[in-house]
Scaffold this motif. Sequence first.
Motif, PDB file in Angstrom:
ATOM      1  N   ILE A   2      86.669-105.982  29.296  1.00  0.00           N
ATOM      2  CA  ILE A   2      85.324-105.929  28.745  1.00  0.00           C
ATOM      3  C   ILE A   2      85.365-106.053  27.226  1.00  0.00           C
ATOM      4  O   ILE A   2      84.597-106.801  26.639  1.00  0.00           O
ATOM      5  CB  ILE A   2      84.627-104.620  29.151  1.00  0.00           C
ATOM      6  CG1 ILE A   2      84.425-104.598  30.656  1.00  0.00           C
ATOM      7  CG2 ILE A   2      83.311-104.463  28.430  1.00  0.00           C
ATOM      8  CD1 ILE A   2      83.961-103.273  31.184  1.00  0.00           C
ATOM      9  N   GLU A  46      84.390-110.750  36.326  1.00  0.00           N
ATOM     10  CA  GLU A  46      83.107-111.176  35.767  1.00  0.00           C
ATOM     11  C   GLU A  46      81.975-110.949  36.767  1.00  0.00           C
ATOM     12  O   GLU A  46      80.885-110.518  36.409  1.00  0.00           O
ATOM     13  CB  GLU A  46      83.147-112.656  35.373  1.00  0.00           C
ATOM     14  CG  GLU A  46      83.903-112.939  34.117  1.00  0.00           C
ATOM     15  CD  GLU A  46      83.169-112.510  32.861  1.00  0.00           C
ATOM     16  OE1 GLU A  46      81.925-112.375  32.872  1.00  0.00           O
ATOM     17  OE2 GLU A  46      83.863-112.295  31.858  1.00  0.00           O
ATOM     18  N   LEU A  49      81.199-107.262  36.852  1.00  0.00           N
ATOM     19  CA  LEU A  49      80.475-106.865  35.647  1.00  0.00           C
ATOM     20  C   LEU A  49      79.018-107.304  35.712  1.00  0.00           C
ATOM     21  O   LEU A  49      78.111-106.563  35.325  1.00  0.00           O
ATOM     22  CB  LEU A  49      81.138-107.456  34.401  1.00  0.00           C
ATOM     23  CG  LEU A  49      82.444-106.805  33.967  1.00  0.00           C
ATOM     24  CD1 LEU A  49      83.079-107.615  32.845  1.00  0.00           C
ATOM     25  CD2 LEU A  49      82.208-105.382  33.530  1.00  0.00           C
ATOM     26  N   LYS A  50      78.793-108.497  36.214  1.00  0.00           N
ATOM     27  CA  LYS A  50      77.422-108.996  36.341  1.00  0.00           C
ATOM     28  C   LYS A  50      76.635-108.135  37.327  1.00  0.00           C
ATOM     29  O   LYS A  50      75.469-107.785  37.075  1.00  0.00           O
ATOM     30  CB  LYS A  50      77.433-110.453  36.798  1.00  0.00           C
ATOM     31  CG  LYS A  50      76.083-111.086  36.845  1.00  0.00           C
ATOM     32  CD  LYS A  50      76.173-112.558  37.231  1.00  0.00           C
ATOM     33  CE  LYS A  50      74.804-113.173  37.278  1.00  0.00           C
ATOM     34  NZ  LYS A  50      74.835-114.578  37.648  1.00  0.00           N
ATOM     35  N   ALA A  52      77.256-104.983  38.051  1.00  0.00           N
ATOM     36  CA  ALA A  52      77.041-103.678  37.417  1.00  0.00           C
ATOM     37  C   ALA A  52      75.896-103.741  36.421  1.00  0.00           C
ATOM     38  O   ALA A  52      75.079-102.816  36.338  1.00  0.00           O
ATOM     39  CB  ALA A  52      78.324-103.215  36.731  1.00  0.00           C
ATOM     40  N   ARG A  53      75.810-104.829  35.644  1.00  0.00           N
ATOM     41  CA  ARG A  53      74.704-104.982  34.700  1.00  0.00           C
ATOM     42  C   ARG A  53      73.372-105.075  35.431  1.00  0.00           C
ATOM     43  O   ARG A  53      72.380-104.481  35.001  1.00  0.00           O
ATOM     44  CB  ARG A  53      74.907-106.235  33.837  1.00  0.00           C
ATOM     45  CG  ARG A  53      75.759-106.013  32.625  1.00  0.00           C
ATOM     46  CD  ARG A  53      75.681-107.194  31.690  1.00  0.00           C
ATOM     47  NE  ARG A  53      76.148-108.427  32.300  1.00  0.00           N
ATOM     48  CZ  ARG A  53      77.368-108.907  32.189  1.00  0.00           C
ATOM     49  NH1 ARG A  53      78.260-108.264  31.480  1.00  0.00           N
ATOM     50  NH2 ARG A  53      77.710-110.030  32.782  1.00  0.00           N
ATOM     51  N   THR A  54      73.340-105.788  36.532  1.00  0.00           N
ATOM     52  CA  THR A  54      72.109-105.932  37.300  1.00  0.00           C
ATOM     53  C   THR A  54      71.661-104.577  37.869  1.00  0.00           C
ATOM     54  O   THR A  54      70.487-104.221  37.771  1.00  0.00           O
ATOM     55  CB  THR A  54      72.305-106.941  38.447  1.00  0.00           C
ATOM     56  OG1 THR A  54      72.723-108.186  37.897  1.00  0.00           O
ATOM     57  CG2 THR A  54      71.039-107.143  39.235  1.00  0.00           C
ATOM     58  N   ALA A  56      72.486-101.592  36.758  1.00  0.00           N
ATOM     59  CA  ALA A  56      72.091-100.720  35.641  1.00  0.00           C
ATOM     60  C   ALA A  56      70.700-101.085  35.131  1.00  0.00           C
ATOM     61  O   ALA A  56      69.885-100.199  34.845  1.00  0.00           O
ATOM     62  CB  ALA A  56      73.113-100.824  34.518  1.00  0.00           C
ATOM     63  N   ARG A  57      70.423-102.367  35.037  1.00  0.00           N
ATOM     64  CA  ARG A  57      69.101-102.813  34.586  1.00  0.00           C
ATOM     65  C   ARG A  57      68.020-102.347  35.556  1.00  0.00           C
ATOM     66  O   ARG A  57      66.954-101.863  35.143  1.00  0.00           O
ATOM     67  CB  ARG A  57      69.081-104.335  34.458  1.00  0.00           C
ATOM     68  CG  ARG A  57      67.810-104.880  33.862  1.00  0.00           C
ATOM     69  CD  ARG A  57      67.862-106.382  33.659  1.00  0.00           C
ATOM     70  NE  ARG A  57      68.850-106.714  32.647  1.00  0.00           N
ATOM     71  CZ  ARG A  57      69.877-107.544  32.826  1.00  0.00           C
ATOM     72  NH1 ARG A  57      70.046-108.134  33.979  1.00  0.00           N
ATOM     73  NH2 ARG A  57      70.728-107.778  31.860  1.00  0.00           N
TER      74      ARG A  57
END
Length: 76
Positions: A2, A46, A49-50, A52-54, A56-57
């Motif tokens: 990261i 990747e 991570l994508k 996890a970002r989704t 979290a958002r």
Amino acid sequence: MIRHRVAAYVATFVLLLITNKALVLSGTISYSVWGWIWYVPLLLAEGRLKLARTVARQRVIAAMEARHAGVAAPAG
């Protein structure tokens, strides 16, 4: 990965070149794409991570909606 994403991709690309060049120079094969296998772990990371970002958002949006719904309900 990261914090050092660019370095990870550069290192992977160097490994790719070394692997493909070593296989071609050894005479085993005339053209090699085996070095591209080095990118599999990076692409999997990747993807995680994508995801996890989704997630979290979505959690942040749900928390904001719940907070605003709780503030707006008593006033109405």
